[in-house]
Design a protein around this motif. Sequence first.
Motif, short mmCIF file in Angstrom:
data_model
loop_
_atom_site.label_atom_id
_atom_site.label_comp_id
_atom_site.label_asym_id
_atom_site.label_seq_id
_atom_site.Cartn_x
_atom_site.Cartn_y
_atom_site.Cartn_z
N LEU A 167 -5.91 4.78 -2.64
CA LEU A 167 -5.94 5.51 -3.92
C LEU A 167 -6.24 6.98 -3.70
O LEU A 167 -5.75 7.84 -4.43
N LYS A 168 -7.03 7.27 -2.66
CA LYS A 168 -7.37 8.66 -2.38
C LYS A 168 -6.11 9.45 -2.02
O LYS A 168 -5.87 10.55 -2.54
N TYR A 169 -5.28 8.90 -1.14
CA TYR A 169 -4.02 9.56 -0.77
C TYR A 169 -3.07 9.66 -1.96
O TYR A 169 -2.34 10.63 -2.12
N PHE A 170 -3.11 8.61 -2.78
CA PHE A 170 -2.25 8.57 -3.98
C PHE A 170 -2.62 9.73 -4.91
O PHE A 170 -1.74 10.46 -5.39
N GLU A 171 -3.91 9.89 -5.16
CA GLU A 171 -4.36 10.97 -6.04
C GLU A 171 -4.09 12.34 -5.43
O GLU A 171 -3.76 13.29 -6.14
N THR A 172 -4.21 12.44 -4.12
CA THR A 172 -3.90 13.71 -3.43
C THR A 172 -2.43 14.06 -3.61
O THR A 172 -2.09 15.22 -3.89
N ALA A 173 -1.55 13.05 -3.48
CA ALA A 173 -0.11 13.27 -3.67
C ALA A 173 0.18 13.74 -5.10
O ALA A 173 0.95 14.68 -5.32
N LEU A 174 -0.47 13.09 -6.08
CA LEU A 174 -0.27 13.47 -7.49
C LEU A 174 -0.75 14.89 -7.75
O LEU A 174 -0.16 15.63 -8.54
N ARG A 175 -1.81 15.27 -7.07
CA ARG A 175 -2.36 16.62 -7.27
C ARG A 175 -1.50 17.67 -6.56
O ARG A 175 -1.20 18.72 -7.11
N ASP A 176 -1.10 17.37 -5.31
CA ASP A 176 -0.34 18.34 -4.51
C ASP A 176 1.08 18.54 -5.03
O ASP A 176 1.66 19.62 -4.86
N TYR A 177 1.66 17.49 -5.62
CA TYR A 177 3.05 17.58 -6.09
C TYR A 177 3.13 17.33 -7.59
O TYR A 177 3.94 16.55 -8.07
N LYS A 178 2.26 18.02 -8.32
CA LYS A 178 2.16 17.79 -9.76
C LYS A 178 3.49 18.01 -10.48
O LYS A 178 3.93 17.20 -11.29
N SER A 179 4.17 19.12 -10.17
CA SER A 179 5.42 19.43 -10.89
C SER A 179 6.52 18.43 -10.56
O SER A 179 7.36 18.11 -11.40
N GLN A 180 6.53 17.90 -9.32
CA GLN A 180 7.59 16.94 -8.93
C GLN A 180 7.30 15.53 -9.45
O GLN A 180 8.24 14.76 -9.68
N LYS A 238 7.75 10.94 -0.46
CA LYS A 238 7.29 10.47 0.86
C LYS A 238 5.76 10.32 0.85
O LYS A 238 5.22 9.36 1.38
N ALA A 239 5.07 11.29 0.22
CA ALA A 239 3.60 11.24 0.14
C ALA A 239 3.15 10.01 -0.65
O ALA A 239 2.19 9.33 -0.27
N VAL A 240 3.86 9.70 -1.75
CA VAL A 240 3.53 8.52 -2.57
C VAL A 240 3.77 7.24 -1.75
O VAL A 240 2.96 6.31 -1.77
N ALA A 241 4.91 7.21 -1.03
CA ALA A 241 5.24 6.03 -0.21
C ALA A 241 4.17 5.80 0.87
O ALA A 241 3.75 4.66 1.11
N ASP A 242 3.72 6.89 1.50
CA ASP A 242 2.68 6.77 2.54
C ASP A 242 1.38 6.23 1.94
O ASP A 242 0.72 5.36 2.53
N ALA A 243 1.01 6.77 0.76
CA ALA A 243 -0.22 6.33 0.09
C ALA A 243 -0.13 4.86 -0.28
O ALA A 243 -1.10 4.10 -0.12
N TYR A 244 1.05 4.44 -0.75
CA TYR A 244 1.23 3.04 -1.17
C TYR A 244 1.19 2.11 0.05
O TYR A 244 0.59 1.03 0.01
N SER A 245 1.81 2.54 1.17
CA SER A 245 1.81 1.72 2.40
C SER A 245 0.39 1.50 2.89
O SER A 245 0.04 0.43 3.38
N LYS A 246 -0.44 2.55 2.77
CA LYS A 246 -1.84 2.47 3.24
C LYS A 246 -2.77 1.87 2.17
O LYS A 246 -3.97 1.73 2.42
N ARG A 247 -2.20 1.58 0.99
CA ARG A 247 -2.98 1.06 -0.15
C ARG A 247 -4.18 1.99 -0.45
O ARG A 247 -5.27 1.52 -0.77
N LEU A 287 -4.88 0.26 -8.11
CA LEU A 287 -6.31 0.32 -8.43
C LEU A 287 -6.88 -1.09 -8.65
O LEU A 287 -7.95 -1.43 -8.13
N GLU A 288 -6.13 -1.92 -9.39
CA GLU A 288 -6.57 -3.30 -9.65
C GLU A 288 -6.67 -4.10 -8.36
O GLU A 288 -7.63 -4.84 -8.14
N GLN A 289 -5.65 -3.96 -7.49
CA GLN A 289 -5.65 -4.68 -6.21
C GLN A 289 -6.86 -4.29 -5.36
O GLN A 289 -7.53 -5.14 -4.77
N ASN A 290 -7.14 -2.98 -5.32
CA ASN A 290 -8.26 -2.48 -4.53
C ASN A 290 -9.60 -2.96 -5.08
O ASN A 290 -10.48 -3.37 -4.32
N LEU A 291 -9.74 -2.93 -6.42
CA LEU A 291 -10.99 -3.37 -7.05
C LEU A 291 -11.22 -4.86 -6.82
O LEU A 291 -12.33 -5.29 -6.50
#
Length: 426
Positions: free
Chosen positions: A302-315, A291-300, A334-338
């Motif tokens: 990268l900060k939220y994306f990295e937070t999700a990867l850090r908070d849910y590392k094992s999953q 859900k965290a990854v989906a939210d980050a992707y919807s908002k485009r 990242l490419e789209q944002n740049l």
Amino acid sequence: MSTSVQSPYLPATTESISKAQEAKDASESISILYRVLEDPSSSADALRVKELAITNLTNYLTKENRAEDLRNLLTQLRPFFAVIPKAKTAKIVRGIIDAVAKIPGTSELQISLCKEMVEWTRTEKRTFLRQRVEARLAALLLENQDYTEALTLLSGLIKEVRRLDDKLLLVDIDLLESKLHFSLRNLPKAKASLTAARTAANAIYVPPSQQGTIDLQSGILHAEEKDYKTAYSYFFEAFEAFNSLEDPKAIFSLKYMLLCKIMVNQADDVAGIISSKAGLKYLGPDVDAMKAVADAYSKRSLKYFETALRDYKSQLEEDPIVHRHLSSLYDTLLEQNLCRLIEPYSRVEIAHIAEMIELPIDHVEKKLSQMILDKKFAGTLDQGAGCLIIFEDTKTEEIFPATLETITNVGKVVDSLYMRSAKIMA
């Protein structure tokens, strides 16, 4: 028969089993059941009671996390296996190996136990049981990432089982082989093994759990080929099967279903799947991670994306399948944002881009150089000044490609005329 045995033995009767069940603690129950197994009687009733005693003893030892005692039990029961039918022996052996698997941190013990049982079954010429224990051993070696030994074991086993035409076991082995080749990144062989598993499964009745495993593996292979829509349908089938059986693998199927939705740019559907009746059963860290990854992707973001990867590392990062696809998704994001950030500029400081995208400068610089090499945009990096210079898109005149095509065609005509004149002159 065991260090837990007291003297004298207890008669193998239902009263002795009841006594074990009524004991004040697990240790006493275990002691009573060991003594029941010491009964020398080999009458039909005594054998039936001993089988029940083995089942109860296995359950108690599993609850007490006494993996080593379970291993010793298999060795101690060998004389008993000599007087009961081979099918019952196979059931008991596999039951005890399954029980050891339920105890955490026993993968090495399970491997050595399976190797011991393979040796014993070879000596006793119990082919049916040996093949199943070897299949289990290959699965354990695969989990342990001992790919070479697992592949060697499976190669010999698959030939033997094909010769005997044991379809049910063949499905298991082909599936294992597919998983093994996938782990070795050999996609063509993984697909071939999965096709073989499906072919064998079509000829027999396959239990729902095994059908679910086939669908799960199919989804994984389709996702690897970026065919996320087909992968989603397979993961959905697997989820339905595992959910009805309350199998723990259901959560993985659900996780991969959500991953497919994100990968096909339908991240908004994730919340709906999670809030469905079936999805609500599996609320927890795995679902929260997706859900965290989906939210980050919807908002485009990268900060939220990295937070999700850090908070849910094992999953996310420790699941190799999710990690592989999310790495690709992260790169795309990242490419789209740049591209969006550099669009208004002809010359811009890399530090300014890094500040806007909230990522380290060296990370951004590396990505920009990769994008230039991949021809995602035309530009160059001025590392001395710490700037990115973006070139204007040069419009190609339409007449040039047409001219080149005409010259090529004329060349072909000239070559053809030369070949004909050469034949005439000859």
